[in-house]
Write an enzyme that holds these catalytic residues in place. Sequence first.
Site, short mmCIF file in Angstrom:
data_model
loop_
_atom_site.label_atom_id
_atom_site.label_comp_id
_atom_site.label_asym_id
_atom_site.label_seq_id
_atom_site.Cartn_x
_atom_site.Cartn_y
_atom_site.Cartn_z
N TRP A 98 0.86 -1.17 0.00
CA TRP A 98 0.00 0.00 0.00
C TRP A 98 0.91 1.24 0.00
CZ3 TRP A 98 0.85 3.33 4.04
CH2 TRP A 98 1.39 2.81 5.20
N GLU A 141 7.49 8.07 14.04
CA GLU A 141 7.72 7.46 12.72
C GLU A 141 8.60 8.35 11.85
OE1 GLU A 141 6.89 4.53 11.68
OE2 GLU A 141 5.33 3.84 13.05
N GLU A 179 8.92 1.38 6.21
CA GLU A 179 8.58 2.24 7.35
C GLU A 179 8.33 3.69 6.91
OE1 GLU A 179 8.21 1.95 10.67
OE2 GLU A 179 8.47 -0.21 10.80
N HIS A 182 4.91 5.07 6.78
CA HIS A 182 4.13 5.31 8.00
C HIS A 182 4.07 6.80 8.36
CE1 HIS A 182 5.18 0.91 9.29
NE2 HIS A 182 4.53 0.98 8.14
N GLU A 232 9.03 -3.16 17.50
CA GLU A 232 8.03 -3.39 16.45
C GLU A 232 6.73 -3.84 17.09
OE1 GLU A 232 8.25 -2.46 13.47
OE2 GLU A 232 10.35 -2.47 12.91
N THR A 235 5.04 -0.76 18.63
CA THR A 235 4.36 0.10 17.65
C THR A 235 3.13 -0.60 17.07
OG1 THR A 235 6.01 -0.59 16.02
CG2 THR A 235 6.29 1.59 16.99
N ASP A 264 1.84 -3.60 9.14
CA ASP A 264 3.27 -3.59 8.76
C ASP A 264 4.15 -3.89 9.97
OD1 ASP A 264 2.89 -2.89 6.12
OD2 ASP A 264 3.87 -0.93 6.26
N GLU A 265 3.83 -3.23 11.08
CA GLU A 265 4.65 -3.39 12.29
C GLU A 265 4.65 -4.86 12.72
OE1 GLU A 265 6.27 -0.86 12.66
OE2 GLU A 265 5.11 0.99 12.75
N HIS A 268 6.99 -6.80 10.58
CA HIS A 268 8.37 -6.52 10.97
C HIS A 268 8.72 -7.21 12.29
CE1 HIS A 268 8.09 -2.55 8.46
NE2 HIS A 268 8.24 -3.63 7.70
FE LIG Z 1 8.19 -0.45 12.76
FE LIG Z 2 6.45 2.29 11.72
#
Ligand SMILES: [Fe+2]
Ligand SMILES: [Fe+2]
Length: 399
Positions: A98, A141, A179, A182, A232, A235, A264-265, A268
């Site tokens: 995205w 971020e 990242e 974000h 991670e 977050t 996403d976090e 990760h």
């Molecule tokens: Fe992250």
């Molecule tokens: Fe992030």
Amino acid sequence: MASRVAFLTEPFLFFTPFGGRRSGGSPRVSMASTIPSAAAATNCSSRIETPKKLFTPREMHVQVTHSMPPQKIEIFKSLEGWAEENILVHLKPVEKCWQPQDFLPDPSSEGFYEEVKELRERCKEIPDDYFVCLVGDMITEEALPTYQTMLNTLDGVRDETGASLTSWAVWTRAWTAEENRHGDLLNKYLYLSGRVDMKQIEKTIQYLIGSGMDPRTENNPYLGFIYTSFQERATFISHGNTARHAKEYGDLKLAQICGIIASDEKRHETAYTKIVEKLFEIDPDGTVLAFADMMKKKISMPAHLMYDGCDDKLFDHFSAVAQRLGVYTAKDYADILEFLVARWKVGELTGLSGEGNKAQDFVCTLAPRIRRLDERAQGRAKKASVIPFSWIYDREVLL
Ligand SMILES: [Fe+2]
Ligand SMILES: [Fe+2]
């Protein structure tokens, strides 16, 4: 050999899982005068007493460098192929990712102004304290250059050229690139919302990147990857909570924005915890010692040095609001620790050295102790105080 550089400047500020209100080191009596009472609050510039030295490190502990014995660098070299097969698979191809624009009004479309109006309508009823949390998360971020730098301090895994072809370097660059979306997305959303003082926020970002961070990972990838595993997940939790709150306030688009970042976090977190899992397999003693070491030092939050030009305790104040709203709390800190202990099966490790056994006991019993301390802190009657935040035009927010 670890080289030690003493750093002595301002008091040691660290994230405290107990509401973010504590600062170690020498007592700061003068602090009260830098934060006005509710009645005296005007604007940020009038709250500055003395101009701050630019970008002065604020830590007071001894800075340790290169604490991993050089022979252990070989472990990371030998894991190159493993990382390619097991870690790089957690990256998403750019074409499948995205992008911020997917969640924002399209400036080239006819309906742009209408979409912006709708965005502003949707967030009209969201309270200021929520915006403080969202802004703090966005600023965190946006200090991404610092985190890429931090990863590239780690011995044996750093990107030696800026375009190195090792799996570790490929991961770090692609992780950074993921990242980067974000901060972009949250920044643009907050800009369009019209609810926040963008210039103050931009100043805070500039101060923060200039200040850096000191996660106390000592160029040591054992410590570094334990830190990133923890962060991670932290977050993932906090963006997940801002998503949940946005939904409660009826802004489903904002909920979607925070939710997509949280996912996403999570990905990760999966990658970083897998690296540490592998280290536990290869070197259980060294890894459990590193885990205990990180937890003893406490996991400082990436934006712990944030400053907006007027509030010397900005991070503490932001943390206190996040704690009160349940965006990121002391309980979350203990839960993450407990999650990692279970994820890495730390309690089941056998054949450890004496020191390793002690480290194992320490990390396995720490979460309940943190919770007990937190409950005690919560139990103590606290005087409610309000603080003006420059990010929202010095409107006051309950801590
Ligand atoms: Fe992250
Ligand atoms: Fe992030």
